[in-house]
Design a protein around this motif. Sequence first.
Motif, short mmCIF file in Angstrom:
data_model
loop_
_atom_site.label_atom_id
_atom_site.label_comp_id
_atom_site.label_asym_id
_atom_site.label_seq_id
_atom_site.Cartn_x
_atom_site.Cartn_y
_atom_site.Cartn_z
N ASP A 1 0.81 -1.22 0.00
CA ASP A 1 0.00 0.00 0.00
C ASP A 1 0.85 1.27 0.00
O ASP A 1 0.32 2.37 0.08
N ARG A 2 2.16 1.12 -0.11
CA ARG A 2 3.02 2.31 -0.19
C ARG A 2 3.64 2.47 -1.58
O ARG A 2 4.58 3.25 -1.74
N THR A 3 3.16 1.73 -2.55
CA THR A 3 3.71 1.91 -3.89
C THR A 3 3.45 3.35 -4.34
O THR A 3 2.41 3.93 -4.05
N GLY A 4 4.46 3.92 -4.99
CA GLY A 4 4.38 5.32 -5.40
C GLY A 4 4.91 6.29 -4.35
O GLY A 4 5.22 7.43 -4.65
N MET A 5 5.04 5.81 -3.11
CA MET A 5 5.57 6.65 -2.02
C MET A 5 7.09 6.72 -2.11
O MET A 5 7.73 5.78 -2.60
N LYS A 6 7.68 7.81 -1.68
CA LYS A 6 9.14 7.89 -1.59
C LYS A 6 9.64 6.74 -0.71
O LYS A 6 9.09 6.47 0.35
N LYS A 7 10.73 6.10 -1.15
CA LYS A 7 11.27 5.00 -0.35
C LYS A 7 11.71 5.47 1.03
O LYS A 7 11.60 4.74 2.01
N GLU B 1 10.83 5.19 6.69
CA GLU B 1 10.62 5.89 7.95
C GLU B 1 9.38 5.35 8.67
O GLU B 1 9.40 5.14 9.88
N LEU B 2 8.30 5.10 7.91
CA LEU B 2 7.08 4.55 8.51
C LEU B 2 7.38 3.22 9.19
O LEU B 2 6.94 2.98 10.32
N SER B 3 8.14 2.35 8.52
CA SER B 3 8.45 1.04 9.10
C SER B 3 9.30 1.18 10.36
O SER B 3 9.08 0.46 11.34
N VAL B 4 10.25 2.10 10.33
CA VAL B 4 11.09 2.33 11.52
C VAL B 4 10.22 2.81 12.68
O VAL B 4 10.33 2.33 13.81
N LYS B 5 9.34 3.76 12.37
CA LYS B 5 8.49 4.34 13.44
C LYS B 5 7.50 3.32 14.00
O LYS B 5 7.15 3.39 15.17
N GLU B 6 7.06 2.38 13.15
CA GLU B 6 6.18 1.31 13.65
C GLU B 6 6.93 0.44 14.64
O GLU B 6 6.38 0.00 15.64
N ASN C 1 15.09 8.44 15.75
CA ASN C 1 15.08 9.67 14.96
C ASN C 1 15.49 9.32 13.52
O ASN C 1 16.56 8.76 13.30
N VAL C 2 14.63 9.61 12.56
CA VAL C 2 14.93 9.32 11.15
C VAL C 2 15.18 10.64 10.41
O VAL C 2 14.38 11.56 10.50
N CYS C 3 16.33 10.72 9.74
CA CYS C 3 16.61 11.89 8.89
C CYS C 3 16.50 11.44 7.45
O CYS C 3 17.28 10.59 7.00
N ARG C 4 15.55 12.00 6.73
CA ARG C 4 15.36 11.62 5.33
C ARG C 4 16.17 12.52 4.41
O ARG C 4 16.18 13.73 4.56
N HIS C 5 16.87 11.89 3.48
CA HIS C 5 17.58 12.64 2.43
C HIS C 5 16.95 12.20 1.10
O HIS C 5 17.37 11.20 0.53
N ASP C 6 15.93 12.93 0.67
CA ASP C 6 15.15 12.53 -0.51
C ASP C 6 15.81 13.00 -1.80
O ASP C 6 15.16 13.66 -2.61
N GLU C 7 17.05 12.74 -1.95
CA GLU C 7 17.72 13.25 -3.15
C GLU C 7 18.74 12.24 -3.64
O GLU C 7 19.19 11.38 -2.89
N MET C 8 19.07 12.35 -4.91
CA MET C 8 20.11 11.52 -5.45
C MET C 8 21.45 11.95 -4.85
O MET C 8 21.71 13.14 -4.71
#
Lengths: 271, 64
Positions: free
Chosen positions: A79-85, A90-95, A101-108
């Motif tokens: 149900d997360r297809t299309g979502m940023k990896k 982060e959702l799985s970690v938080k579950e 603490n999750v720091c997302r780097h949404d970039e190449m």
Amino acid sequence: MIIGKDQAQRYARHFVLKEIGAAGQKKLLQSKVLVIGAGALGSASIIYLAAAGVGTIGIADYDTVEISNLQRQVIHRKDRTGMKKTASAELSVKELDPDINVCRHDEMITPDNIGGIISGYDFVIDCTDRFETKFLINDACVISKKPYCHAGVVRFEGQAMTYVPDKGPCLRCLLGGVPSPEDTVTCAEAGVLGAVTGIIGSVQALEAIKYILGAGELLTGRVFTIDGLGMNTKVTSIPHPDPGCSVCGNSPSIMSVMDNRKEYEIRSCSL
Amino acid sequence: MIIINGNELDVSGKTVSQYLREANYTTARVAVEINGDIVPKSEYDEVVLNDGDTVEIVSFVGGG
Ligand SMILES: [Zn+2]
């Protein structure tokens, strides 16, 4: 820092390990590990780092979840297809543990941004899927004296190795440079089994945890390899860096990843 | 005899390049160590395997 009652219960199995204990758990909770690539290797690495209580996990990826990822990238969900990896991871970690603490780097990851991204972390884990990016990470980590764990997986095979500054060879000592596309296959072309990526990704998380704790023997100057089909595993000792290595050797020609950007450009075409 | 990845082989006199080709290794993706020292890629054509050498060859894959 004080370890609360909840955490004391959560990490009860760590407290009885002499290599961890309360003091080691505090180290883990205060540590920062960056995982580059939230794919198959990243799935195993990230979730075991989170479970172990690595307090801050950086996750770098620019891709989105696709249904073809799910046979091996077990941190993501249908149900997360299309979502940023990064968001899905982060959702799985938080579950598992909302206190991580999750720091997302949404970039190449590029020669221009990698130095800034890795600088805030104690340890880097390379979970990317191409030699070009693996060499970018290697060179950036060597130049900024950052310890990191390399790995690769294709089909039923994989390898892992840890670089610690001044403690052993880097990836470039061993391979010289980025192999040409004719000499490599990607997982999209050759296939890959999730259980094998899980083993290698777990090895990478274990290396990060051992580094933070100062426990055991790292895969520095040693390469772990597995052939999952024949179930042959091996650790090959390669203790000495190549003095002629162009990034970590005695007179390196690569002083900046920005000046060497050509070599990191993706030359093969695949998913 | 030469010990390559733990196996005794009668390949003395061959260069690293020759051996890798004959044993079907992809040169670009291997690390070669002779008697504890890495052989740089640029020397694969010149370095000759000698009797008594202990050689380790590790293949790397790039997926993830
Ligand atoms: Zn090197």
